[in-house]
Structure formats: structure tokens, C-alpha cells
Design a protein around this motif. Structure first.
Motif, PDB file in Angstrom:
ATOM      1  N   ILE A  54     -26.635  38.745 125.381  1.00 54.12           N
ATOM      2  CA  ILE A  54     -26.957  38.168 123.907  1.00 54.12           C
ATOM      3  C   ILE A  54     -26.036  37.580 123.708  1.00 54.12           C
ATOM      4  N   GLY A  55     -26.303  36.271 123.121  1.00 50.57           N
ATOM      5  CA  GLY A  55     -25.210  35.384 122.578  1.00 50.57           C
ATOM      6  C   GLY A  55     -24.988  35.118 121.099  1.00 50.57           C
ATOM      7  N   ILE A  56     -23.962  35.186 120.427  1.00 48.10           N
ATOM      8  CA  ILE A  56     -23.613  34.869 118.999  1.00 48.10           C
ATOM      9  C   ILE A  56     -23.740  33.442 118.975  1.00 48.10           C
ATOM     10  N   VAL A  57     -24.891  32.738 118.098  1.00 45.68           N
ATOM     11  CA  VAL A  57     -25.119  31.456 118.293  1.00 45.68           C
ATOM     12  C   VAL A  57     -25.401  31.050 116.751  1.00 45.68           C
ATOM     13  N   ARG A  58     -25.640  29.581 116.417  1.00 51.50           N
ATOM     14  CA  ARG A  58     -25.834  28.989 115.364  1.00 51.50           C
ATOM     15  C   ARG A  58     -27.320  29.155 114.577  1.00 51.50           C
ATOM     16  N   SER A  59     -28.315  28.633 115.680  1.00 53.83           N
ATOM     17  CA  SER A  59     -29.411  28.260 115.045  1.00 53.83           C
ATOM     18  C   SER A  59     -30.458  29.200 115.857  1.00 53.83           C
ATOM     19  N   PRO A  60     -31.521  29.797 114.909  1.00 50.77           N
ATOM     20  CA  PRO A  60     -32.659  30.398 115.425  1.00 50.77           C
ATOM     21  C   PRO A  60     -33.881  29.470 116.034  1.00 50.77           C
ATOM     22  N   SER A  61     -34.638  30.180 116.802  1.00 50.56           N
ATOM     23  CA  SER A  61     -35.902  29.578 117.344  1.00 50.56           C
ATOM     24  C   SER A  61     -37.063  30.257 116.666  1.00 50.56           C
ATOM     25  N   TYR A  62     -36.681  31.562 116.319  1.00 49.30           N
ATOM     26  CA  TYR A  62     -37.753  32.341 115.692  1.00 49.30           C
ATOM     27  C   TYR A  62     -37.684  32.367 114.077  1.00 49.30           C
TER      28      TYR A  62
END
Length: 322
Positions: free
Chosen positions: A128-136
Motif C-alpha cells: 500500500i502506498g501513501i500517495v497524492r491522487s485517487p483513481s476511485y
């Protein structure tokens, strides 16, 4: 093949993180896929890291402070971050709003097609990555709280709209329906452009397509954009301007990626007729002069809708007497 999908909610309290890794059943507009309930099963070891960088792992299971649970229609997580540089950096980015989502790293085992939609029936979760933008879109993350108000604006097709471009002979812009379709696909469906909405200038950001706080759709005769108004000074200013003078919402175009031709009008002015439009941002501006731009409307909240449909005392009395 290892794949990655961004799209979960993330919250931080002290050094403890919690959130939704995946909402089963949500459709990713950028990848045209959804995960069936319970389709994600854990690998022998699952790590939580910053931006999918294994050298910046901040928690893991088993034994590393990461806890994953299947809860109804969602996979949720809890993690306590240790006092290490990678965890400190992750907390800094989360609190600054630069990394506010979760992204799954998975290997699809079993899947099927439903029309143009990919349906993941079984997959192994490796990280699991802590990221910026969602896909869902339904699992989006917000760095700031919403006010509960949404501003809905309409961009009409084939209509002369006052523009603020730099061309001295160009006073109006006109968008073909096909140009709006392509622009909205690029900004909202495929997320090739992470457009933002701002009040007056980029110094007062309101929402973004990447974080799901701004959404768009093409309708007959044009296109709509919904802007979720945040709490704080910028959001308060938009609501006050809407109430006291009115606002307009203009798409700000990337000139290098847009195509159009200046055409003369009967009043002697020119209109730039766009056949291709690439949107960089949406500018919300206070105005009392429309010049072709429709007035945006505040979408009623659920409480307002309930109140509007509730029977009035006088109405109830009339029904009783009749």
C-alpha cells in the motif's frame, strides 16, 4: 504483472494512520475497472510506504504496526508509525496535503469483462502506498474539510462567451460540443490534466479534479462542472460573492494544446471558435455582468432537500380539514 491503483481515504491522528484502502464496487474512471467485494487477499507480507518506494516503508504486517481488515464493502487499515525518518517524512506530507490518499499494489489472479469494464474477482495485495491522487472517485481524499456546499456551473456549447484572453481582437470564446467532450474527458474521465478550481487566482484554490473535489460531465448543449466549496477564507469568499453579487466559472485553457479560429461577429468583435480545448483550471470570479455565462447554482444539501419536501404546518391543516 504487478499493478497499482490509487484511491483510498487516509486520516492521521498523531502518529497513527487509519483509512479505507479500497471501497469494493467503486468504479475507477481512469482505468474503467472495479473490485468485487472481498476480492483483495493479503500476501504473506504487506508493506505500507510513501509513494510506493520500498525504501521508505513506514509500517508492515505481520509484526510492523500495520493492521488490515475486511469490513463489509471495504478493506480498511490502521497503522502506528515508528519514529524513523521515512515515517516522519510521510506524516509531514500528509499534514501538508501533499500525500492524502492510499494506493493498492496488487497482482490480479482472476478477472472478467463487463462490457467496457474490467472486474477484478480475485487479487493479491502486496503493498500500500501513501500517495497524492485517487483513481476511485468514491474513495477520494481531502486535505481540507468541505463546507457541505457544491457550486454547479454550466459551460454552454456553441454560445459566444466573454473571454479574458490576451488577443486584442478576440473578445469572445465559443466552444464546439465536441471540444467540450474532449476537454471534459481529458480532465475528468482520463485524468490526463489535473485541473484545479480557484477563486479569482491560483492563490485561492478551492478544489481539484485529481482529488475528486471537482467533478464534470458532458450534457446536452454543453458541459457541467461541480466544485465542492471548502471551509476557510477562500470558500467563504465564494459563498459571499455568490450571495451578494453573483459569480461566473470560466475554464482557463492551455493555449498550446487548444485549437480554434477567430471568426467575426455582427457587432464587429471577434469570437475564438474552439474545436479543441485543453483545460488547465477553472476560475471562479465575482461579477454582475454575465456576457453569455450562465449563473452557477448552489446544489441543495440533503438537509435542505429534506426541509423543502417536509409538509408545512398550514398544508397539514388543510389536508386534515379537507
Amino acid at each position: 504483472m504487478m499493478e497499482r491503483r490509487a484511491g483510498g481515504e487516509l486520516r492521521a491522528e498523531g502518529r497513527r494512520l487509519s483509512g479505507v484502502v479500497m471501497r469494493y464496487g467503486d468504479v475507477s474512471p481512469s482505468h474503467r475497472e472495479r473490485f468485487e467485494p472481498g476480492s483483495l487477499r493479503m500476501a504473506a507480507a504487506v508493506h505500507l510506504d510513501l509513494h510506493h518506494d520500498p525504501e521508505r516503508a513506514v509500517a508492515w504486517q505481520p509484526g510492523g504496526g500495520l493492521e488490515l481488515r475486511q469490513e463489509g464493502k471495504a478493506l480498511t487499515m490502521r497503522a502506528t508509525l515508528p519514529p524513523i525518518p521515512a515515517a516522519d517524512r510521510a506524516l509531514t506530507e500528509i499534514r501538508a496535503g501533499r500525500a492524502t490518499g492510499l494506493s493498492v499494489e496488487f497482482h490480479a489472479v482472476r478477472e472478467r469483462r463487463e462490457g467496457g469494464l474490467r472486474v477484478i474477482q480475485e487479487a493479491v495485495l502486496n503493498g500500500i502506498g501513501i500517495v497524492r491522487s485517487p483513481s476511485y472517485g468514491g474513495s477520494r481524499v481531502e486535505a481540507r474539510a468541505r463546507s457541505g456546499r457544491t457550486l454547479r456551473a454550466h459551460i454552454p456549447a456553441n454560445t459566444d462567451l466573454a473571454c479574458e484572453c490576451t488577443g486584442a481582437g478576440c473578445k469572445f470564446a465559443r466552444f464546439a460540443q465536441e471540444a467540450l467532450q474532449e476537454a471534459w474527458d481529458e480532465t475528468f474521465a482520463r485524468f490526463e490534466r489535473e485541473a484545479v478550481a480557484s477563486f479569482g487566482s491560483y492563490a485561492a484554490p478551492l478544489a481539484s479534479a485529481g482529488r475528486g473535489t471537482m467533478r464534470g460531465r458532458v450534457v446536452e448543449g454543453g458541459a457541467d462542472v461541480d466544485i465542492d466549496i471548502p471551509t476557510g477564507a477562500a470558500g467563504d469568499a465564494v459563498l459571499a460573492a455568490h450571495e451578494n453579487a453573483g459569480v461566473v466559472v470560466r475554464p482557463f485553457l492551455d493555449a498550446s494544446r487548444s485549437e480554434g479560429m477567430e471568426t467575426p461577429r455582427e457587432d464587429g468583435a471577434n469570437a475564438m471558435a474552439y474545436t479543441r480545448a485543453s483545460v488547465r483550471a477553472f476560475i471562479v470570479s465575482a461579477t454582475d455582468v454575465r456576457d453569455g455565462w450562465p449563473a452557477p447554482a448552489l446544489v441543495p444539501t440533503p438537509e435542505e432537500l429534506a426541509s423543502a419536501h417536509a409538509p408545512r404546518l398550514g398544508e397539514r391543516k388543510r389536508r386534515l380539514w379537507l
